[in-house]
Motif scaffolding. Sequence first.
Motif, PDB file in Angstrom:
ATOM      1  N   ILE A  51      -5.088   3.357  -0.328  1.00 10.96           N
ATOM      2  CA  ILE A  51      -5.522   1.554  -0.014  1.00 10.96           C
ATOM      3  C   ILE A  51      -6.222   1.179  -2.002  1.00 10.96           C
ATOM      4  CG2 ILE A  51      -7.592  -0.176   0.315  1.00 10.96           C
ATOM      5  CD1 ILE A  51      -7.331   1.730   3.244  1.00 10.96           C
ATOM      6  N   CYS A  52      -6.975   2.486  -2.307  1.00  7.67           N
ATOM      7  CA  CYS A  52      -7.592   1.934  -3.711  1.00  7.67           C
ATOM      8  C   CYS A  52      -8.097   3.152  -4.048  1.00  7.67           C
ATOM      9  CB  CYS A  52      -8.993   1.617  -3.520  1.00  7.67           C
ATOM     10  SG  CYS A  52     -10.086   1.145  -4.417  1.00  7.67           S
ATOM     11  N   GLY A  53      -7.985   3.356  -5.696  1.00  3.81           N
ATOM     12  CA  GLY A  53      -8.152   4.808  -5.631  1.00  3.81           C
ATOM     13  C   GLY A  53      -6.658   5.746  -6.316  1.00  3.81           C
ATOM     14  N   ASP A  54      -7.035   6.616  -6.746  1.00  7.58           N
ATOM     15  CA  ASP A  54      -5.207   7.561  -7.059  1.00  7.58           C
ATOM     16  C   ASP A  54      -5.818   8.333  -6.022  1.00  7.58           C
ATOM     17  OD1 ASP A  54      -4.929   6.317 -10.258  1.00  7.58           O
ATOM     18  OD2 ASP A  54      -7.260   7.124 -10.594  1.00  7.58           O
ATOM     19  N   PHE A  55      -4.583   9.145  -5.731  1.00  7.57           N
ATOM     20  CA  PHE A  55      -4.907  10.079  -5.050  1.00  7.57           C
ATOM     21  C   PHE A  55      -2.578  10.786  -5.248  1.00  7.57           C
ATOM     22  CE2 PHE A  55      -3.501  12.516  -0.933  1.00  7.57           C
ATOM     23  CZ  PHE A  55      -5.382  13.516  -0.808  1.00  7.57           C
ATOM     24  N   TRP A  56      -2.476  12.278  -4.930  1.00  5.63           N
ATOM     25  CA  TRP A  56      -1.328  12.938  -5.342  1.00  5.63           C
ATOM     26  C   TRP A  56      -0.389  11.895  -6.423  1.00  5.63           C
ATOM     27  CZ3 TRP A  56      -0.705  14.254   0.620  1.00  5.63           C
ATOM     28  CH2 TRP A  56      -1.705  14.805   0.704  1.00  5.63           C
ATOM     29  N   GLY A  57      -1.162  11.602  -7.036  1.00  4.06           N
ATOM     30  CA  GLY A  57       0.224  11.093  -8.361  1.00  4.06           C
ATOM     31  C   GLY A  57       0.243   9.373  -7.840  1.00  4.06           C
ATOM     32  N   LYS A  58      -0.353   8.822  -6.939  1.00  3.41           N
ATOM     33  CA  LYS A  58      -0.136   7.508  -6.429  1.00  3.41           C
ATOM     34  C   LYS A  58      -1.354   6.767  -7.182  1.00  3.41           C
ATOM     35  CE  LYS A  58       4.527   7.563  -5.268  1.00  3.41           C
ATOM     36  NZ  LYS A  58       5.344   6.484  -5.997  1.00  3.41           N
ATOM     37  N   ARG A  59      -1.244   5.651  -6.551  1.00  2.03           N
ATOM     38  CA  ARG A  59      -2.837   4.110  -7.132  1.00  2.03           C
ATOM     39  C   ARG A  59      -2.526   3.298  -5.769  1.00  2.03           C
ATOM     40  NH1 ARG A  59      -6.956   4.682 -10.171  1.00  2.03           N
ATOM     41  NH2 ARG A  59      -8.215   2.423  -9.988  1.00  2.03           N
ATOM     42  N   ILE A  64       1.050  -1.213  -0.258  1.00  2.00           N
ATOM     43  CA  ILE A  64      -0.106   0.086  -0.242  1.00  2.00           C
ATOM     44  C   ILE A  64       0.962   1.070   0.020  1.00  2.00           C
ATOM     45  CG2 ILE A  64      -1.548   1.362   1.502  1.00  2.00           C
ATOM     46  CD1 ILE A  64      -2.792  -1.661   2.256  1.00  2.00           C
ATOM     47  N   PRO A  65       0.789   2.032  -1.139  1.00  2.00           N
ATOM     48  CA  PRO A  65       1.664   3.266  -1.059  1.00  2.00           C
ATOM     49  C   PRO A  65       1.396   4.529  -0.001  1.00  2.00           C
ATOM     50  CG  PRO A  65      -0.277   2.996  -3.199  1.00  2.00           C
ATOM     51  CD  PRO A  65      -0.150   2.048  -2.705  1.00  2.00           C
ATOM     52  N   VAL A  66       2.746   4.978   0.152  1.00  2.00           N
ATOM     53  CA  VAL A  66       2.073   5.835   1.518  1.00  2.00           C
ATOM     54  C   VAL A  66       2.640   7.410   1.197  1.00  2.00           C
ATOM     55  CG1 VAL A  66       2.640   6.710   3.388  1.00  2.00           C
ATOM     56  CG2 VAL A  66       2.097   4.614   3.239  1.00  2.00           C
ATOM     57  N   VAL A  67       2.201   8.402   0.779  1.00  2.00           N
ATOM     58  CA  VAL A  67       2.943   9.349  -0.077  1.00  2.00           C
ATOM     59  C   VAL A  67       2.583  10.451   1.599  1.00  2.00           C
ATOM     60  CG1 VAL A  67       2.156   9.407  -2.036  1.00  2.00           C
ATOM     61  CG2 VAL A  67       0.162  10.790  -0.732  1.00  2.00           C
ATOM     62  N   THR A  68       3.537  11.233   1.509  1.00  2.22           N
ATOM     63  CA  THR A  68       3.871  12.726   2.273  1.00  2.22           C
ATOM     64  C   THR A  68       3.927  14.021   2.106  1.00  2.22           C
ATOM     65  OG1 THR A  68       4.958  10.279   4.389  1.00  2.22           O
ATOM     66  CG2 THR A  68       5.351  13.053   4.884  1.00  2.22           C
ATOM     67  N   ASP A  69       3.136  15.183   2.152  1.00  3.13           N
ATOM     68  CA  ASP A  69       3.479  16.135   1.807  1.00  3.13           C
ATOM     69  C   ASP A  69       4.556  17.391   3.144  1.00  3.13           C
ATOM     70  OD1 ASP A  69       2.808  18.139   0.623  1.00  3.13           O
ATOM     71  OD2 ASP A  69       0.853  18.269   0.708  1.00  3.13           O
ATOM     72  N   ASP A  70       4.679  18.136   2.076  1.00  2.00           N
ATOM     73  CA  ASP A  70       5.662  18.544   3.188  1.00  2.00           C
ATOM     74  C   ASP A  70       5.294  19.188   4.636  1.00  2.00           C
ATOM     75  OD1 ASP A  70       7.309  18.999   0.701  1.00  2.00           O
ATOM     76  OD2 ASP A  70       6.631  20.748   0.025  1.00  2.00           O
ATOM     77  N   ASP A  71       4.559  19.129   4.772  1.00  2.00           N
ATOM     78  CA  ASP A  71       3.438  19.968   6.509  1.00  2.00           C
ATOM     79  C   ASP A  71       4.062  18.097   7.198  1.00  2.00           C
ATOM     80  OD1 ASP A  71       1.312  18.438   5.291  1.00  2.00           O
ATOM     81  OD2 ASP A  71       0.059  20.125   5.443  1.00  2.00           O
ATOM     82  N   GLY A 116      -2.372  20.636  14.399  1.00  2.00           N
ATOM     83  CA  GLY A 116      -2.103  22.358  14.331  1.00  2.00           C
ATOM     84  C   GLY A 116      -2.198  22.612  13.106  1.00  2.00           C
ATOM     85  N   LYS A 117      -1.820  21.562  12.123  1.00  2.00           N
ATOM     86  CA  LYS A 117      -2.660  22.196  10.485  1.00  2.00           C
ATOM     87  C   LYS A 117      -3.034  22.208  10.138  1.00  2.00           C
ATOM     88  CE  LYS A 117       2.781  21.749  10.405  1.00  2.00           C
ATOM     89  NZ  LYS A 117       3.232  23.161   9.948  1.00  2.00           N
ATOM     90  N   ARG A 118      -3.412  23.185   8.691  1.00  2.00           N
ATOM     91  CA  ARG A 118      -4.479  22.866   7.546  1.00  2.00           C
ATOM     92  C   ARG A 118      -5.044  21.857   6.255  1.00  2.00           C
ATOM     93  NH1 ARG A 118      -7.804  26.155   4.190  1.00  2.00           N
ATOM     94  NH2 ARG A 118     -10.021  25.987   5.053  1.00  2.00           N
ATOM     95  N   LYS A 119      -5.379  21.605   6.382  1.00  2.00           N
ATOM     96  CA  LYS A 119      -4.867  20.514   4.949  1.00  2.00           C
ATOM     97  C   LYS A 119      -6.507  20.529   4.446  1.00  2.00           C
ATOM     98  CE  LYS A 119      -1.961  18.597   2.608  1.00  2.00           C
ATOM     99  NZ  LYS A 119      -0.212  18.943   2.556  1.00  2.00           N
ATOM    100  N   THR A 120      -6.155  20.822   2.982  1.00  2.00           N
ATOM    101  CA  THR A 120      -6.824  20.193   1.934  1.00  2.00           C
ATOM    102  C   THR A 120      -7.055  19.141   1.085  1.00  2.00           C
ATOM    103  OG1 THR A 120      -5.932  21.873   0.593  1.00  2.00           O
ATOM    104  CG2 THR A 120      -7.847  22.860   1.493  1.00  2.00           C
ATOM    105  N   LEU A 121      -8.234  18.476   0.571  1.00  2.00           N
ATOM    106  CA  LEU A 121      -7.460  17.028  -0.337  1.00  2.00           C
ATOM    107  C   LEU A 121      -8.758  17.292  -0.596  1.00  2.00           C
ATOM    108  CD1 LEU A 121      -7.773  14.809   3.518  1.00  2.00           C
ATOM    109  CD2 LEU A 121      -5.750  15.690   1.546  1.00  2.00           C
ATOM    110  N   PRO A 122      -7.957  16.884  -2.253  1.00  2.00           N
ATOM    111  CA  PRO A 122      -9.182  16.879  -3.144  1.00  2.00           C
ATOM    112  C   PRO A 122     -10.802  15.213  -3.118  1.00  2.00           C
ATOM    113  CG  PRO A 122      -7.103  15.480  -4.223  1.00  2.00           C
ATOM    114  CD  PRO A 122      -7.272  16.270  -2.530  1.00  2.00           C
ATOM    115  N   VAL A 123     -11.779  15.565  -3.692  1.00  2.00           N
ATOM    116  CA  VAL A 123     -12.378  14.712  -3.830  1.00  2.00           C
ATOM    117  C   VAL A 123     -13.279  15.223  -4.862  1.00  2.00           C
ATOM    118  CG1 VAL A 123     -14.152  13.547  -2.724  1.00  2.00           C
ATOM    119  CG2 VAL A 123     -12.402  14.074  -1.683  1.00  2.00           C
ATOM    120  N   GLU A 124     -13.602  14.356  -5.806  1.00  2.00           N
ATOM    121  CA  GLU A 124     -13.942  14.557  -7.542  1.00  2.00           C
ATOM    122  C   GLU A 124     -15.440  14.785  -7.070  1.00  2.00           C
ATOM    123  OE1 GLU A 124     -15.026  12.288 -11.309  1.00  2.00           O
ATOM    124  OE2 GLU A 124     -13.303  11.974 -10.308  1.00  2.00           O
TER     125      GLU A 124
END
Length: 300
Positions: free
Chosen positions: A157-165, A143-150, A185-193
Amino acid sequence: MSIRPVKRFAKSKPTMEGAGVHLRRAFGFGNTSDFDPFLLLDDFRNDVPQDYLAGFPWHPHRGIETVTYVLAGTVEHGDSMGNRGAIGPGDIQWMTAGRGIIHQEMPKGDPIGQMHGFQLWANLPSSLKMTAPRYQEVKSAQIPVVTDDDGTSVRIICGDFWGKRGPVDGIASDPTYLDVSIPPGKRKTLPVETTRQGFAYVFAGSGKFCNASAPLAVPTESVGWADTSPPTSADNRTLILFDRGDEVAVQAGEDGIRFLLVSGKPLQEPVAWYGPIVMNTQAQLQQAFEELKEGTFLKS
């Protein structure tokens, strides 16, 4: 870009399933259109072995897909297709019941007796209700894990997100299933079609799921409490159903927040549902139970 408003908050409710497993149900057996194409989400976290060891002995399914995600302990499984094995921390079992399968799931705690996981049911469209059963087992390392700068971390687990599937594929409702962790304390926006139905389920920490452009948590739908003072934060075992939009905004609390973020394409079909069988008409449902009684449920 438009942030999805929160449509509704709800706490998962204690219930009992299988041979006596104590768990919490986030949604299920209600108005299926609210979460279409998903039918049910169970949170089976428990640290009392006698409350889960009886498990889910042999039982049938037809017309759905079940997704089991384990975070602690193991789940031993077997089915009528001959699959046998166990899934452990971070592993996924994705079963397409299709025209019919009989299986069992038996939870086992970790060395200190903890069992933690989730089961999600996804509906199948009428055209695939009687498709051949299919089983996918995915180990944690796959299962790929992507970590952002923050420091925000997302297991896909399933689907496409931040360039990984994610590794689970060929699922009828084309879902996206994510395990999201956001630092304190971090604020994040996450895409959902926009065309997808989406929900989140918090299982660690807390945070605010934002409405429009402001970091508020005001539901767009009345939920029965005094509407002048809705909850300002979503914490452990809170379900958040989103309204329309193309991204979700989250403000993590002082301990951070971890949640499932799930979305899928609505089927918009009639649902006839009883127990482990989900069809489109009462006649189809009755036929399935007659086949179980007659011993003709499993198809070659």
